[in-house]
Structure formats: C-alpha cells, structure tokens
Design a protein around this motif. Structure first.
Motif, PDB file in Angstrom:
ATOM      1  N   GLY A   1      -0.943  10.402  15.940  1.00 47.51           N
ATOM      2  CA  GLY A   1      -1.121  11.564  16.802  1.00 47.51           C
ATOM      3  C   GLY A   1       0.189  12.246  17.151  1.00 47.51           C
ATOM      4  O   GLY A   1       0.318  12.857  18.217  1.00 47.51           O
ATOM      5  N   LEU A   2       1.176  12.136  16.246  1.00 44.20           N
ATOM      6  CA  LEU A   2       2.492  12.716  16.483  1.00 44.20           C
ATOM      7  C   LEU A   2       2.885  13.610  15.315  1.00 44.20           C
ATOM      8  O   LEU A   2       2.332  13.487  14.216  1.00 44.20           O
ATOM      9  CB  LEU A   2       3.544  11.602  16.636  1.00 44.20           C
ATOM     10  N   SER A   3       3.850  14.484  15.556  1.00 43.82           N
ATOM     11  CA  SER A   3       4.423  15.216  14.431  1.00 43.82           C
ATOM     12  C   SER A   3       5.267  14.249  13.615  1.00 43.82           C
ATOM     13  O   SER A   3       5.628  13.165  14.087  1.00 43.82           O
ATOM     14  CB  SER A   3       5.301  16.373  14.928  1.00 43.82           C
ATOM     15  N   ARG A   4       5.605  14.627  12.417  1.00 44.60           N
ATOM     16  CA  ARG A   4       6.426  13.745  11.572  1.00 44.60           C
ATOM     17  C   ARG A   4       7.769  13.459  12.237  1.00 44.60           C
ATOM     18  O   ARG A   4       8.258  12.319  12.208  1.00 44.60           O
ATOM     19  CB  ARG A   4       6.631  14.363  10.186  1.00 44.60           C
ATOM     20  N   TYR A   5       8.367  14.482  12.847  1.00 43.71           N
ATOM     21  CA  TYR A   5       9.659  14.285  13.500  1.00 43.71           C
ATOM     22  C   TYR A   5       9.522  13.363  14.713  1.00 43.71           C
ATOM     23  O   TYR A   5      10.331  12.458  14.916  1.00 43.71           O
ATOM     24  CB  TYR A   5      10.227  15.644  13.927  1.00 43.71           C
ATOM     25  N   GLN A   6       8.474  13.556  15.509  1.00 41.49           N
ATOM     26  CA  GLN A   6       8.250  12.696  16.671  1.00 41.49           C
ATOM     27  C   GLN A   6       8.020  11.252  16.244  1.00 41.49           C
ATOM     28  O   GLN A   6       8.550  10.318  16.853  1.00 41.49           O
ATOM     29  CB  GLN A   6       7.046  13.198  17.468  1.00 41.49           C
ATOM     30  N   PHE A   7       7.232  11.079  15.194  1.00 44.55           N
ATOM     31  CA  PHE A   7       6.946   9.721  14.723  1.00 44.55           C
ATOM     32  C   PHE A   7       8.210   9.063  14.193  1.00 44.55           C
ATOM     33  O   PHE A   7       8.479   7.892  14.486  1.00 44.55           O
ATOM     34  CB  PHE A   7       5.872   9.760  13.624  1.00 44.55           C
ATOM     35  N   LEU A   8       8.986   9.795  13.418  1.00 45.72           N
ATOM     36  CA  LEU A   8      10.216   9.253  12.848  1.00 45.72           C
ATOM     37  C   LEU A   8      11.156   8.793  13.957  1.00 45.72           C
ATOM     38  O   LEU A   8      11.709   7.682  13.905  1.00 45.72           O
ATOM     39  CB  LEU A   8      10.893  10.316  11.983  1.00 45.72           C
TER      40      LEU A   8
ATOM     41  N   ALA B   1       0.831  -1.201   0.000  1.00 49.22           N
ATOM     42  CA  ALA B   1       0.000   0.000   0.000  1.00 49.22           C
ATOM     43  C   ALA B   1       0.868   1.255   0.000  1.00 49.22           C
ATOM     44  O   ALA B   1       1.904   1.298   0.652  1.00 49.22           O
ATOM     45  CB  ALA B   1      -0.909  -0.002   1.224  1.00 49.22           C
ATOM     46  N   PRO B   2       0.444   2.296  -0.721  1.00 51.53           N
ATOM     47  CA  PRO B   2       1.199   3.555  -0.700  1.00 51.53           C
ATOM     48  C   PRO B   2       1.000   4.245   0.643  1.00 51.53           C
ATOM     49  O   PRO B   2      -0.119   4.406   1.124  1.00 51.53           O
ATOM     50  CB  PRO B   2       0.572   4.360  -1.847  1.00 51.53           C
ATOM     51  N   LEU B   3       2.100   4.665   1.255  1.00 53.15           N
ATOM     52  CA  LEU B   3       2.050   5.317   2.554  1.00 53.15           C
ATOM     53  C   LEU B   3       2.914   6.572   2.526  1.00 53.15           C
ATOM     54  O   LEU B   3       3.885   6.653   1.775  1.00 53.15           O
ATOM     55  CB  LEU B   3       2.563   4.375   3.648  1.00 53.15           C
ATOM     56  N   THR B   4       2.563   7.532   3.365  1.00 52.27           N
ATOM     57  CA  THR B   4       3.374   8.730   3.511  1.00 52.27           C
ATOM     58  C   THR B   4       3.695   8.925   4.988  1.00 52.27           C
ATOM     59  O   THR B   4       2.957   8.469   5.873  1.00 52.27           O
ATOM     60  CB  THR B   4       2.650   9.986   2.994  1.00 52.27           C
ATOM     61  N   LEU B   5       4.797   9.609   5.250  1.00 48.95           N
ATOM     62  CA  LEU B   5       5.178   9.894   6.632  1.00 48.95           C
ATOM     63  C   LEU B   5       4.119  10.760   7.297  1.00 48.95           C
ATOM     64  O   LEU B   5       3.789  10.557   8.478  1.00 48.95           O
ATOM     65  CB  LEU B   5       6.537  10.590   6.653  1.00 48.95           C
ATOM     66  N   SER B   6       3.558  11.693   6.537  1.00 49.09           N
ATOM     67  CA  SER B   6       2.534  12.572   7.102  1.00 49.09           C
ATOM     68  C   SER B   6       1.318  11.782   7.559  1.00 49.09           C
ATOM     69  O   SER B   6       0.780  12.017   8.651  1.00 49.09           O
ATOM     70  CB  SER B   6       2.113  13.630   6.078  1.00 49.09           C
ATOM     71  N   ALA B   7       0.871  10.825   6.718  1.00 53.76           N
ATOM     72  CA  ALA B   7      -0.316  10.036   7.063  1.00 53.76           C
ATOM     73  C   ALA B   7      -0.055   9.162   8.280  1.00 53.76           C
ATOM     74  O   ALA B   7      -0.900   9.057   9.180  1.00 53.76           O
ATOM     75  CB  ALA B   7      -0.741   9.191   5.871  1.00 53.76           C
TER      76      ALA B   7
ATOM     77  N   MET C   1      14.990   0.995  12.590  1.00 50.56           N
ATOM     78  CA  MET C   1      14.910   1.427  11.192  1.00 50.56           C
ATOM     79  C   MET C   1      13.977   2.623  11.077  1.00 50.56           C
ATOM     80  O   MET C   1      13.068   2.792  11.898  1.00 50.56           O
ATOM     81  CB  MET C   1      14.364   0.296  10.307  1.00 50.56           C
ATOM     82  N   THR C   2      14.182   3.412  10.044  1.00 52.52           N
ATOM     83  CA  THR C   2      13.204   4.437   9.724  1.00 52.52           C
ATOM     84  C   THR C   2      11.947   3.769   9.165  1.00 52.52           C
ATOM     85  O   THR C   2      11.995   2.613   8.721  1.00 52.52           O
ATOM     86  CB  THR C   2      13.752   5.416   8.674  1.00 52.52           C
ATOM     87  N   PRO C   3      10.806   4.459   9.160  1.00 52.11           N
ATOM     88  CA  PRO C   3       9.594   3.860   8.582  1.00 52.11           C
ATOM     89  C   PRO C   3       9.796   3.417   7.131  1.00 52.11           C
ATOM     90  O   PRO C   3       9.317   2.352   6.731  1.00 52.11           O
ATOM     91  CB  PRO C   3       8.566   4.984   8.688  1.00 52.11           C
TER      92      PRO C   3
END
Length: 276
Positions: free
Chosen positions: A197-204, A185-191, A213-215
């Motif tokens: 419920g996190l910012s992109r930096y927090q999630f990463l 499935a296509p995924l984005t860091l933003s999604a 590993m990174t996502p």
C-alpha cells in the motif's frame, strides 16, 4: 579430521553437529553480507577493518571477531599482506541448546547476541584456540560433554540479550516474510510496493530503514542462503541456482564468492567431505 582446501580457505569437519570450522588466509575484500549462524573467530596474522551492525571496527592479530545471525557486515584487509583467521560458525539451535535457560536462570535462551564485534582478551583467545583444535580433531581427544562445556565457557561471558529493536511496519514485515518463504520467486518493486500500500519510493525507503538493505539486496541474501542449504544437501550447482532464483550458475557463483569468499563448487566438496 576432514579438510577441504581451495588455496585460501580450508573447511574442516567438526565433532559437534551444527558447527562448521573455517581457516582462511586471504587479501580478499568481502562485500556486505550476512550469515545465518553465529560466528566467532580469531585473527592469527595481519589485520582487517569491517563495518557491522554494531559500527565500524578494526581487528588485528590476537583479536577475537564475532558476528550475529543476520547481521550485515563486510571485511577488508588493513595493509598489503592480507590477513589469516580461523572461525567457528554455530547454528542458532546449537547456541540455544547449550544455554537452555538464561545465564541468570530467568528464562529461555532465545535472542542472544554477541556484545561486541571484536575484543582483545588473551584468555578468551586461548580458550578459542583450544576449542577450535578439539572441535576439528587436531587437539586432544574429547567427548561431547567436554566440547559442550568448553563451548559454553567461551560463549557464556560474550552473549547478552539484545536491546529490543523497533518493530518494523507490518507491510515491511510481510514483504520480508514473502522473500524468506520463497526467495526463488520472481518479484518486482512495483508488486511489493502495491501489496504494502505504498509508492515504490516509500516502500524502498521503509524497507531499507527497517533492514539496512534495499529489497533487492535483501532478496539476493535470502537466495544465497537458500542456495547454500541446497548445495550442502547435495543438489547440483545448476539446479541450486535455478531453485534459488538466480539467472544462471555463473550469476550464483559470482555472488557466492563475493559474500562467502569461496566458490559454490568448493563449498559442495567441503559439505560432501564433512558428511562422509
């Protein structure tokens, strides 16, 4: 015995379902990747260095090397001559079926792992060599009971229950499950970050801390494993690439070779030969 060779790797049919055998002789550097199986092998010539989930180690001729399912590791030769090794890859269900219960009889055989990434033990090395020959049909004739006993004797003293790992935060666990269930499935860091419920930096940062590993790197590993299963099942390479979420077959091929050391076409021929 069925063997498929590409000049650096040989894929051999095993007498036990759920066990794969590989013989390799190469100077290739392997990037960080993981297998879905347990792997145990013997360095026959040369030496290599690897960073695994259990630290940095070096192994030379005569050393046994081991990797657990899902364990990130890489590999590079020490010296200019490359190295040669033989490996047996075991599906987790095979290991669980062999152990059935704790080696102390205390409970079910789940969650075992190899204690060390490498070990020098001439007795165990000789046991591995004998088992490899018998598994691939190049040794003495044997039956299923004899193979199971030989495999259990080799693994019994090398597996232990792991120290419980810290539980990943629930949002990270859910994100991993989403990638595991549908890696194509296509995924984005933003999604993913929004769902967590996190910012992109927090999630990463949280994802990398929990998985190593990174996502994006994690998703690529899941896509590679899905492609590998589809190819083993007979799906054409281009279709396997599309179903697994790769941009095209060449994209899948580059990453497949980087992780597994062999091209998808070679793996497809080997899987077909072993299934015949």
């Amino acid at each position: 015995m069925v063997s498929t060779t590409d000049g650096h790797f040989s894929w051999l049919r095993c007498r036990t379902a759920g066990v794969e055998a590989v013989a390799a002789d190469t100077a290739r550097h392997f990037g960080r990747h993981a297998h879905e199986q347990y792997g145990i092998g013997l360095i026959e010539r040369g030496a290599q260095k690897s960073a695994s989930g259990r630290g940095l180690y070096e192994a030379g001729a005569g050393d046994l090397i081991m990797v657990n399912p899902g364990e990130l590791h890489d590999g590079m030769p020490l010296g200019d001559g490359g190295r040669a090794w033989r490996m047996l890859y075991l599906e987790p269900s095979v290991v669980a079926g062999l152990l059935m219960a704790d080696m102390d009889g205390a409970g079910p055989a789940t969650g075992f792992e190899f204690r060390q990434p490498a070990v020098r033990d001439p007795r165990l090395a000789a046991c591995f060599q004998a088992l490899y020959r018998r598994m691939t049909g190049s040794g003495e004739a044997t039956d299923a009971l004899d193979l199971d006993e030989a495999l259990l004797q080799l693994l019994g003293g090398m597996l232990q229950r792991p120290t419980p790992a810290p539980r990943a935060p629930a949002p990270i666990t859910l994100a991993r499950a989403r990638m595991d269930d549908d890696p194509g499935a296509p995924l984005t860091l933003s999604a993913l970050a929004h769902e967590a419920g996190l910012s992109r930096y927090q999630f990463l940062r949280a994802f990398a801390r929990a998985t190593g590993m990174t996502p994006h790197a994690y998703l690529l590993q899941r896509r590679l494993h899905q492609a590998r299963r589809l190819i083993a099942g007979g799906m054409p390479l281009a279709e396997a690439a599309a179903h697994s979420g790769f941009a095209d077959q060449s994209h899948m091929t580059r990453l497949f070779v980087r992780s597994f050391g062999m091209a998808p076409g070679f793996y497809a021929r080997a899987a077909k030969a072993c299934a015949a």
